[in-house]
Design a protein around this motif. Structure first.
Motif, short mmCIF file in Angstrom:
data_model
loop_
_atom_site.label_atom_id
_atom_site.label_comp_id
_atom_site.label_asym_id
_atom_site.label_seq_id
_atom_site.Cartn_x
_atom_site.Cartn_y
_atom_site.Cartn_z
N ASP A 1 36.12 44.87 39.46
CA ASP A 1 37.13 46.41 39.41
C ASP A 1 35.82 47.60 38.39
O ASP A 1 34.85 46.75 37.92
CB ASP A 1 37.94 46.47 38.18
CG ASP A 1 38.18 48.09 37.27
OD1 ASP A 1 37.36 48.78 37.53
OD2 ASP A 1 39.58 47.88 36.85
N TYR B 1 46.44 45.34 36.16
CA TYR B 1 46.31 44.36 36.78
C TYR B 1 47.44 43.47 37.18
O TYR B 1 47.80 42.78 38.16
CB TYR B 1 44.93 43.43 36.39
CG TYR B 1 43.57 43.86 35.88
CD1 TYR B 1 43.52 45.11 37.23
CD2 TYR B 1 42.88 43.50 34.97
CE1 TYR B 1 41.91 45.13 36.88
CE2 TYR B 1 41.40 44.27 35.11
CZ TYR B 1 41.23 45.05 35.31
OH TYR B 1 40.01 45.94 35.62
N ARG C 1 42.66 61.63 39.84
CA ARG C 1 42.96 60.90 40.83
C ARG C 1 42.21 60.62 41.54
O ARG C 1 43.15 60.64 42.74
CB ARG C 1 44.92 60.95 41.18
CG ARG C 1 46.01 60.97 39.72
CD ARG C 1 45.64 60.85 38.71
NE ARG C 1 45.85 58.97 38.72
CZ ARG C 1 44.66 58.04 38.30
NH1 ARG C 1 43.72 58.35 37.95
NH2 ARG C 1 45.17 56.82 38.47
N ILE D 1 34.85 50.60 37.27
CA ILE D 1 35.11 51.67 37.12
C ILE D 1 34.62 52.35 35.39
O ILE D 1 34.62 53.30 35.05
CB ILE D 1 37.37 51.85 36.76
CG1 ILE D 1 37.29 52.80 36.23
CG2 ILE D 1 37.35 50.69 35.90
CD1 ILE D 1 39.15 53.77 36.03
N TYR E 1 42.80 44.50 31.23
CA TYR E 1 43.66 45.51 31.34
C TYR E 1 44.79 45.36 32.22
O TYR E 1 44.81 44.68 33.38
CB TYR E 1 42.97 46.60 32.88
CG TYR E 1 43.42 47.86 33.16
CD1 TYR E 1 43.60 49.03 32.05
CD2 TYR E 1 43.58 47.56 34.20
CE1 TYR E 1 43.62 49.90 32.49
CE2 TYR E 1 43.89 49.14 34.64
CZ TYR E 1 43.97 50.63 34.06
OH TYR E 1 45.04 51.44 34.37
N ASN F 1 37.67 46.74 29.95
CA ASN F 1 39.18 47.36 28.75
C ASN F 1 39.77 45.87 29.08
O ASN F 1 39.84 45.45 29.41
CB ASN F 1 39.59 48.12 30.08
CG ASN F 1 40.36 49.01 29.27
OD1 ASN F 1 40.80 48.76 28.08
ND2 ASN F 1 41.40 49.75 29.77
N SER G 1 41.36 54.61 40.51
CA SER G 1 41.17 52.64 41.08
C SER G 1 42.83 52.49 40.85
O SER G 1 43.07 51.05 41.46
CB SER G 1 40.17 52.28 39.95
OG SER G 1 40.59 52.48 38.54
N SER G 2 43.55 53.15 40.65
CA SER G 2 44.80 52.81 40.51
C SER G 2 45.67 52.82 42.01
O SER G 2 45.73 51.11 41.88
CB SER G 2 45.99 53.27 39.41
OG SER G 2 45.47 53.49 37.97
#
Ligand SMILES: Cc1ncc(COP(=O)(O)O)c(C=O)c1O
Length: 386
Positions: free
Chosen positions: A206, A130, A244, A208, A127, A178, A102-103
């Motif tokens: 997001d 961001y 990744r 995730i 997080y 998170n 997601s990065s």
């Protein structure tokens, strides 16, 4: 330093404090100490066996080529099927783009959606990358504090109030979140998306930590609006952090711009990881067993922490985090985490990474490891605080 060697202003993003905790833990371990690791936000379990087997087979075949910039077609179709199976939502695979975790998706999404100096709202606590990625790309993160009275969900009112002060171009929220571990209800997410869209604010979700929901089922923004951009990843539920690989569901008009960006920035996402990710969808039983382990860990902490002295924490709705308020003991959670590490040999992350305003009051505990380690952590903290 001469101008020739100076790093750019935009590269001057803050470091991740959790890395300092990890290095300190490593030093104690090198000297023979045994640490219970609750600082890192990653599953202890490896990728599902089916994913590993698919990767082995692909390696044996010899060539690992580039793929299409949008990702392997069968993986994009498999992700679309996941929305049908898990959320009863039909999605056109053409709207699904495979990313480098997601990065990688954040970078593509921000570049495709925002101009330099655009203001984008993110929640605090939240997080840290961001806001750091937005800053590095020349956008302005606007920090909106969430409160426990809304289960740390950003409300439409708070978003519109920030928008009235200085106009926002976008907003990004995560649920399960998170570091708080809290989740947005269907009503809260629906209301926020409609408030954002009514004011012309682009919405990024997001997701995730989807799959790791305990209090109530997580809702995807893809179900609520075709204009929302959804980001997800194989890192957490699928236990594939180091592979990744992640994905986005994007509004149709953004597909081609993001494809062009991906072609230029990365060419494609690592092929072996894409092959493994597709096979991971056949590893549900394994992943559900791991999730049951988190459910047990969560129970051990929710029951054990108050007895150990950590009485105040946010509702642990999802993900694998428990965010504890330690202001009864200290107003410097970095120092608290350091002492807990050195004296109790329990590693956790000070909240300051996630919240520049009140982070000094909080510690994030990750419960993605074994139940035995969770019980050990509770016992050590009880002795240390007792
Ligand atoms: C909320 C959140 N979003 C995104 C990420 C990035 O994950 P990845 O790039 O591995 O998909 C993380 C990692 O911890 C996270 O906690």
């Amino acid at each position: 330093m001469t101008d020739l060697l100076m790093a750019s202003g935009r590269s001057n993003v803050p470091p991740f404090m959790v890395m300092d905790v990890m290095s300190a833990a490593e030093r104690i371990e090198a000297a023979g100490g045994h640490i219970v690791h609750m600082e890192v936000g990653q599953p202890a379990a490896p990728a599902p066996k089916k994913a590993l087997a698919a990767a082995h087979r692909a390696l044996e075949s010899g060539r690992i080529d580039y793929t299409s910039a949008l990702g392997i077609a069968s993986l994009r179709e498999r992700i679309a099927r996941h929305y049908r199976d898990s959320y009863a939502r039909e999605l056109d695979p053409a709207r699904i783009i495979v990313t480098t975790g997601s990065s990688g998706a954040f970078i593509l999404a921000f570049l495709a959606m925002f101009e330099p100096s655009d203001r984008v709202a993110v929640t605090v606590p939240g997080y840290p990358p961001y806001r750091h990625i937005l800053t590095a790309l020349g956008c302005e993160p606007v920090l909106i504090e969430t409160k426990s009275d809304t289960r740390h969900a950003l409300t439409g009112e708070a978003l519109l109030a920030a928008h009235r002060k200085t106009p926002l171009k976008g907003v990004l929220v995560g649920s399960p979140a998170n570091p708080t571990g809290t989740m947005m209800s269907r009503e809260a997410l629906t209301a926020l998306i409609s408030a954002a869209e009514s004011a012309g604010i682009r919405f990024i979700s997001d997701e995730i930590y989807h799959g790791l929901d305990y209090a109530f089922p997580a809702v995807t923004a893809a179900e609520l609006s075709p204009n929302a951009l959804v980001i997800n990843s194989f890192s957490k539920y699928f236990c594939m952090t180091g592979w990744r690989v992640g994905w986005m569901v994007v509004p149709e008009p953004l597909v081609r711009p993001i494809e062009r960006l991906q072609q230029n920035l990365a060419i494609s996402v690592p092929t072996l990881s894409q092959i493994a990710a597709e096979a991971a969808f056949d590893g549900w039983e394994e992943m559900e067993a791991i999730k049951r382990g988190y459910v047990e860990n969560r129970r051990i902490l929710i029951e054990g922490f108050p007895k150990a002295g950590l009485t105040d924490f946010l509702p642990a709705d999802g993900a694998f985090y428990l965010y504890a308020d330690v202001s009864r003991f200290t107003l410097d959670s970095f120092e608290f985490a350091k002492c807990m590490l050195e004296q109790a040999h329990v590693a956790a992350t000070p909240g300051i990474d996630f919240d520049p305003f009140h982070g000094k009051q909080f510690i994030r505990f990750s419960y993605a490891r074994s139940a035995a380690e969770m019980r050990e952590a509770v016992a050590r903290i009880a002795r240390w605080l007792g």
